[in-house]
Design an enzyme around this catalytic site. Sequence first.
Site, short mmCIF file in Angstrom:
data_model
loop_
_atom_site.label_atom_id
_atom_site.label_comp_id
_atom_site.label_asym_id
_atom_site.label_seq_id
_atom_site.Cartn_x
_atom_site.Cartn_y
_atom_site.Cartn_z
N TYR A 48 0.85 -1.19 0.00
CA TYR A 48 0.00 0.00 0.00
C TYR A 48 0.89 1.25 0.00
O TYR A 48 2.09 1.18 0.28
CB TYR A 48 -0.91 -0.04 1.24
CG TYR A 48 -1.86 1.12 1.36
CD1 TYR A 48 -2.89 1.31 0.43
CD2 TYR A 48 -1.75 2.02 2.41
CE1 TYR A 48 -3.76 2.37 0.55
CE2 TYR A 48 -2.62 3.09 2.53
CZ TYR A 48 -3.63 3.27 1.60
OH TYR A 48 -4.49 4.33 1.71
N THR A 70 1.56 3.66 1.90
CA THR A 70 2.34 4.08 3.07
C THR A 70 3.37 3.05 3.53
O THR A 70 4.07 3.29 4.52
CB THR A 70 1.38 4.35 4.26
OG1 THR A 70 0.66 3.15 4.56
CG2 THR A 70 0.41 5.47 3.93
N LYS A 71 3.48 1.93 2.83
CA LYS A 71 4.33 0.84 3.31
C LYS A 71 5.79 1.02 2.91
O LYS A 71 6.15 1.96 2.20
CB LYS A 71 3.79 -0.50 2.79
CG LYS A 71 2.40 -0.84 3.29
CD LYS A 71 2.31 -0.86 4.81
CE LYS A 71 1.01 -1.44 5.34
NZ LYS A 71 -0.17 -0.61 5.13
N GLY A 72 6.64 0.09 3.39
CA GLY A 72 8.09 0.19 3.16
C GLY A 72 8.46 0.28 1.70
O GLY A 72 9.38 0.99 1.32
#
Length: 397
Positions: free
Chosen positions: A200, A202-204
């Site tokens: 998604y 906002t993920k790493g």
Amino acid sequence: MLTSRKTFLPFALPSISEEAIEEVAQVLRSGWVTSGPKVKQFEMEFGDFVGSKESIAVNSATAGLHLALEAIGLTSEDAAITSSITFTATTEVICYFGAEPILTDVDPIHNLMTPESLRETIESKCKWNGKELKSKKTGKRIKAILPVHLAGHTCDMEGLLKIAKEYNLYVIEDAAHAFPAVHKNKMIGTWGDFTVFSFYATKGITTGEGGMVTTSHKEAAERIRKMRLHGINRDAFNRPGWYYEVVDAGYKYNMTDIAAALGVVQLKESHGFWERRIEIAKHYNQEFSSLKGIKLPKEDPNGIHSWHLYRIEVDPKIAKVGRDTLVEELKERNIGTSLHFIPIFEHPYYKKTFQYNRKEYPNACSMYDKSVSLPLFAGMTKSDEKDVIDAVKDILG
């Protein structure tokens, strides 16, 4: 009061390089934009990165969790155990099958399912007949546990796996926050029967929307591949001609080559993103260490934290203000925050459907009253970092 920033700083933003943009542009020019060669490349390279035998790209981590449960044959006669502190996706996928989600409390430090909280849940909410573990409430058979790696800190996988083996349970890890975390010199992605990652925004690393399922079970991997695309026995890229067969009622969960192109470059850049998040987290810890009434996140003593999030807990009895006031005052200074997570038992649907008793989750309730996630992402500038530090110290100092 400090002067507010001129622009709003969200708690997370993706870092998209020119190389990634060009990789996506090449796919758009190629004419093959749905699942095809780029998805295959991303799956292979991601599997190599985490050390997994099988990697299956999907269009979300939610889809991945759903397909993993489908692959183990979860039904309405079953139940699964997961953490009370997680995003709704981990629990809702259990509900897709009409199965019962059983929640554990979490530890008070990292807010994770632990072997102790799992054992306590089994002893208080389940019964063992020597062959099967069943829910005391519904009599449904417990088939799996879904531990959740939170904020980048890993669960005690050895302890959880030992209990799972004792009761013949599958282990499906929710690793949405755990890329590229390491537990005891072994990357997350190869511990449980299945591990599900999120890409998604906002993920790493991000593919916009997307996810990956890793597993060592070849037959289950083939099942997931088939079910992610309508239950068709061959995907379009590998189909030799026009003929195909639908062999089961599947889902529309495939990843596109457009998303995978972004993922290929993000994966290559992931160590740089990770190093920057580590740098910011360490700087926060140094600057906030003298503040009273806040609990800071800690390094993972059993591995390497992914630092997906920087979560603090604010004790209003000791700190100058409470969590809610901190959030509002940071917002006034144009600094965003988030909460990870509102406990599952607090949401109206789960309250109404499963009658969870919040008194059974004291650590989760305590976390909910105090926790907040501060901005942490690779694209933060030194100035952004300083703005967060100065604002938090001004409010709490």
